[in-house]
Design an enzyme around this catalytic site. Structure first.
Site, short mmCIF file in Angstrom:
data_model
loop_
_atom_site.label_atom_id
_atom_site.label_comp_id
_atom_site.label_asym_id
_atom_site.label_seq_id
_atom_site.Cartn_x
_atom_site.Cartn_y
_atom_site.Cartn_z
CG HIS A 39 33.58 40.89 34.97
ND1 HIS A 39 33.75 42.26 35.15
CD2 HIS A 39 34.25 40.31 36.00
CE1 HIS A 39 34.48 42.48 36.20
NE2 HIS A 39 34.81 41.32 36.76
CG HIS A 124 30.09 39.62 43.07
ND1 HIS A 124 31.12 38.80 43.48
CD2 HIS A 124 30.69 40.78 42.68
CE1 HIS A 124 32.28 39.44 43.38
NE2 HIS A 124 32.04 40.63 42.87
P1 2AM Z 1 34.66 42.26 41.03
O1 2AM Z 1 34.67 41.01 40.23
O2 2AM Z 1 34.05 42.12 42.36
O3 2AM Z 1 34.08 43.43 40.28
C1 2AM Z 1 39.29 43.48 37.82
O4 2AM Z 1 39.98 44.15 38.80
C2 2AM Z 1 38.16 42.66 38.41
O5 2AM Z 1 38.68 41.62 39.22
C3 2AM Z 1 37.22 43.48 39.26
O6 2AM Z 1 35.98 43.40 38.66
C4 2AM Z 1 37.27 42.87 40.64
O7 2AM Z 1 36.15 42.70 41.39
C5 2AM Z 1 37.94 41.54 40.43
N1 2AM Z 1 38.83 41.25 41.56
C6 2AM Z 1 38.77 40.14 42.34
N2 2AM Z 1 39.75 40.15 43.27
C7 2AM Z 1 40.43 41.29 43.08
C8 2AM Z 1 41.55 41.89 43.74
N3 2AM Z 1 42.18 41.31 44.77
N4 2AM Z 1 41.98 43.09 43.29
C9 2AM Z 1 41.36 43.71 42.25
N5 2AM Z 1 40.32 43.19 41.58
C10 2AM Z 1 39.84 42.00 41.99
#
Ligand code: 2AM
Length: 178
Positions: A39, A124
């Site tokens: 996603h 990304h």
């Molecule tokens: P991503 O989008 O880079 O993969 C669920 O945890 C999603 O939220 C993950 O896919 C994660 O990274 C995104 N995400 C963004 N900020 C985050 C944070 N502070 N902690 C955990 N997940 C985060």
């Protein structure tokens, strides 16, 4: 419940990415993300109660109103963090309009009083974590797949039978206005 708002990807895109990720995994082992979980994150809300969920839905609906689908395409792989222990991602092109929608979304989240991770939007698709990056991988383009971002999705990040799952809870479709 742990919530975030993002862009859900069509199955064709997830399949193409999963094929590319498998090739990369053979040379760069790590904790690869199952393709069901691919996603694009716009706003990470973290732990949220039922009232927060309702507010997140309101913010999403307001941000998505008056928007058109955003044409995106896969770009090259990239990474965050240290090269020896990196987060490997698929880059995206054509995201200017998505960045504007993200700004709106964040403003709407502020308007409804919901906190979110303030890190700037870096579009990304995470493919793997704990990867040691081989530099030549970064020059190999990903499959030339184009796809539209058609709306915002509210995801619940949860474990089902121990498996990390991003459950879509609600969607705010961009109306196709011209
Ligand atoms: P991503 O989008 O880079 O993969 C669920 O945890 C999603 O939220 C993950 O896919 C994660 O990274 C995104 N995400 C963004 N900020 C985050 C944070 N502070 N902690 C955990 N997940 C985060």
């Amino acid at each position: 419940m742990r919530l975030f708002i993002g862009i859900a990807l069509p199955a064709t895109v997830r399949q193409a990415l999963s094929g590319a990720a498998k090739t990369m995994e053979s040379r760069m082992p790590g904790r690869y993300v199952p393709m069901e979980n691919y996603h694009i994150t716009l706003a990470f809300l973290g732990e949220t109660d039922a009232d927060g969920l309702a507010r997140a839905r309101r913010a999403m609906t307001c941000a998505a109103a008056n928007q058109c689908a955003v044409p995106l395409a896969l770009d090259r792989p990239g990474y965050f963090g240290r090269r020896e222990n990196a987060i490997l991602y698929a880059g995206i092109t054509g995201w200017d309009a998505l960045a504007r929608i993200d700004q709106l979304l964040r403003q709407e989240l502020r308007n409804v009083g919901l906190a979110f991770d303030p890190k700037p939007f870096r579009p990304h698709i995470t493919l793997a974590r704990h990867v040691c990056i081989l530099p030549d991988i970064l020059n190999a383009p990903l499959p030339p797949v184009c796809f539209p971002a058609k709306g915002l999705t509210l995801f619940h990040s949860t474990r089902i039978d121990g498996v990390l799952t991003y459950l879509p809870l609600a969607e705010a479709v961009f109306p196709e206005i011209s």
